[in-house]
Design a protein around this motif. Structure first.
Motif, short mmCIF file in Angstrom:
data_model
loop_
_atom_site.label_atom_id
_atom_site.label_comp_id
_atom_site.label_asym_id
_atom_site.label_seq_id
_atom_site.Cartn_x
_atom_site.Cartn_y
_atom_site.Cartn_z
N LEU A 117 47.83 14.22 28.68
CA LEU A 117 48.60 12.92 28.04
C LEU A 117 47.91 11.86 28.38
O LEU A 117 47.76 11.16 27.40
N VAL A 118 47.29 11.36 29.56
CA VAL A 118 46.78 10.26 29.84
C VAL A 118 45.67 10.21 28.99
O VAL A 118 45.22 9.19 28.37
N ALA A 119 44.76 11.34 28.84
CA ALA A 119 43.68 11.35 27.97
C ALA A 119 44.07 10.93 26.62
O ALA A 119 43.28 10.06 25.79
N ALA A 120 44.98 11.48 25.93
CA ALA A 120 45.60 11.45 24.65
C ALA A 120 45.75 9.63 24.38
O ALA A 120 45.35 9.07 23.25
N VAL A 121 46.67 9.36 25.48
CA VAL A 121 47.08 7.88 25.34
C VAL A 121 45.63 6.88 25.45
O VAL A 121 45.77 5.95 24.78
N GLU A 122 44.78 7.17 26.21
CA GLU A 122 43.56 6.42 26.36
C GLU A 122 42.74 6.43 25.00
O GLU A 122 42.32 5.49 24.57
N ASN A 123 42.83 7.49 24.32
CA ASN A 123 41.92 7.44 23.30
C ASN A 123 43.18 6.65 22.09
O ASN A 123 42.26 6.15 21.31
N SER A 124 44.18 6.64 22.32
CA SER A 124 45.01 5.91 21.05
C SER A 124 45.03 4.54 21.42
O SER A 124 45.21 3.60 20.46
N VAL A 125 44.50 4.09 22.71
CA VAL A 125 44.80 2.57 22.85
C VAL A 125 43.42 2.02 23.16
O VAL A 125 43.14 1.14 23.51
N ARG A 126 42.36 2.74 22.66
CA ARG A 126 40.79 2.57 23.18
C ARG A 126 40.50 1.07 22.23
O ARG A 126 39.54 0.57 22.82
N ASN A 127 41.35 0.97 20.97
CA ASN A 127 40.90 -0.01 20.26
C ASN A 127 41.99 -1.42 20.43
O ASN A 127 41.62 -2.53 20.11
N VAL A 128 42.70 -1.18 21.55
CA VAL A 128 43.58 -2.21 21.74
C VAL A 128 43.03 -3.53 22.43
O VAL A 128 42.39 -3.26 23.55
N THR A 129 43.10 -4.76 21.98
CA THR A 129 42.28 -5.73 22.54
C THR A 129 42.99 -6.59 23.62
O THR A 129 42.57 -7.11 24.46
N ASP A 130 44.47 -6.22 23.87
CA ASP A 130 45.29 -6.72 24.67
C ASP A 130 45.32 -5.79 25.92
O ASP A 130 46.05 -4.77 25.56
N VAL A 131 44.49 -5.96 27.13
CA VAL A 131 44.52 -5.11 28.11
C VAL A 131 45.84 -4.62 28.76
O VAL A 131 46.05 -3.78 29.13
N ASN A 132 46.71 -5.64 28.53
CA ASN A 132 48.08 -5.58 28.92
C ASN A 132 48.94 -4.48 28.01
O ASN A 132 49.78 -3.68 28.65
N VAL A 133 48.80 -4.62 26.62
CA VAL A 133 49.37 -3.55 25.97
C VAL A 133 48.81 -2.22 26.33
O VAL A 133 49.49 -1.26 26.26
N ALA A 134 47.51 -2.17 26.38
CA ALA A 134 46.98 -0.85 26.66
C ALA A 134 47.43 -0.42 27.91
O ALA A 134 48.01 0.87 28.19
N ALA A 135 47.54 -1.08 28.92
CA ALA A 135 47.82 -0.81 30.36
C ALA A 135 49.53 -0.31 30.41
O ALA A 135 49.66 0.74 30.98
N GLN A 136 50.20 -0.85 29.46
CA GLN A 136 51.81 -0.74 29.36
C GLN A 136 51.67 0.85 29.05
O GLN A 136 52.56 1.57 29.34
N PHE A 137 50.96 1.39 27.72
CA PHE A 137 50.97 2.66 27.34
C PHE A 137 50.70 3.52 28.30
O PHE A 137 51.07 4.66 28.32
N LEU A 138 49.51 3.25 29.03
CA LEU A 138 49.06 4.02 30.12
C LEU A 138 49.91 4.38 31.18
O LEU A 138 50.12 5.51 31.65
N GLN A 139 50.57 3.40 31.74
CA GLN A 139 51.45 3.42 32.98
C GLN A 139 52.89 4.11 32.53
O GLN A 139 53.25 5.00 32.91
N PHE A 140 53.12 4.13 31.22
CA PHE A 140 54.29 4.76 30.67
C PHE A 140 53.94 6.24 30.92
O PHE A 140 54.66 6.77 31.24
#
Length: 135
Positions: A104-127
């Protein structure tokens, strides 16, 4: 320029995970018509969703989301303009929590790899991480 909207909400009492395929089907159809892309995550209790598209289309989508009785306590976490879609061109990508934590974390990492706001990316990964560990 593209509007990006991130929100979290809580499933209403009685909501069944078996309803998710129907939600995704309708969301994908509507989002394709509105030229909205995004990512939806559900952990059995909460929804975390990113939507991207034209401002008017996202406003219409948000009105529909707010009127949906299957969830409540909708909190917009981020509402910003980005140069291009960051969550991919899917009408609605979705990640389920029946995967292993690493998958799951690998799939989410792939999904957020282009997100420029590190807080947004981190929120999805933490979720993804938090709720799998607690399960």
């Amino acid at each position: 320029m593209v509007r990006q909207l991130i929100y979290i909400s809580t499933a209403s009492p009685g909501f069944q995970e078996a309803e998710m395929p129907a939600i995704l089907s309708v969301s994908r159809r509507n989002n394709a018509l509105r030229r909205i892309s995004g990512l939806l995550m559900f952990d059995g209790r909460r929804f975390l969703q990113a939507l991207e598209g034209a401002p008017a289309a996202l406003e219409t989508a948000l009105e529909t989301i707010r009127a949906d009785p299957r969830h409540r306590a909708i909190v917009v976490l981020k509402d910003r303009t980005v140069p291009a879609t960051e969550f991919g061109g899917w009408a609605m990508a979705a990640h389920r929590f029946d995967q292993t934590t690493d998958d799951l974390v690998a799939a989410v990492e792939n999904s957020v790899r282009n997100v420029t706001d590190v807080n947004v990316a981190a929120q999805f990964l933490q979720f993804a991480r938090r709720d799998r560990v607690a399960a």
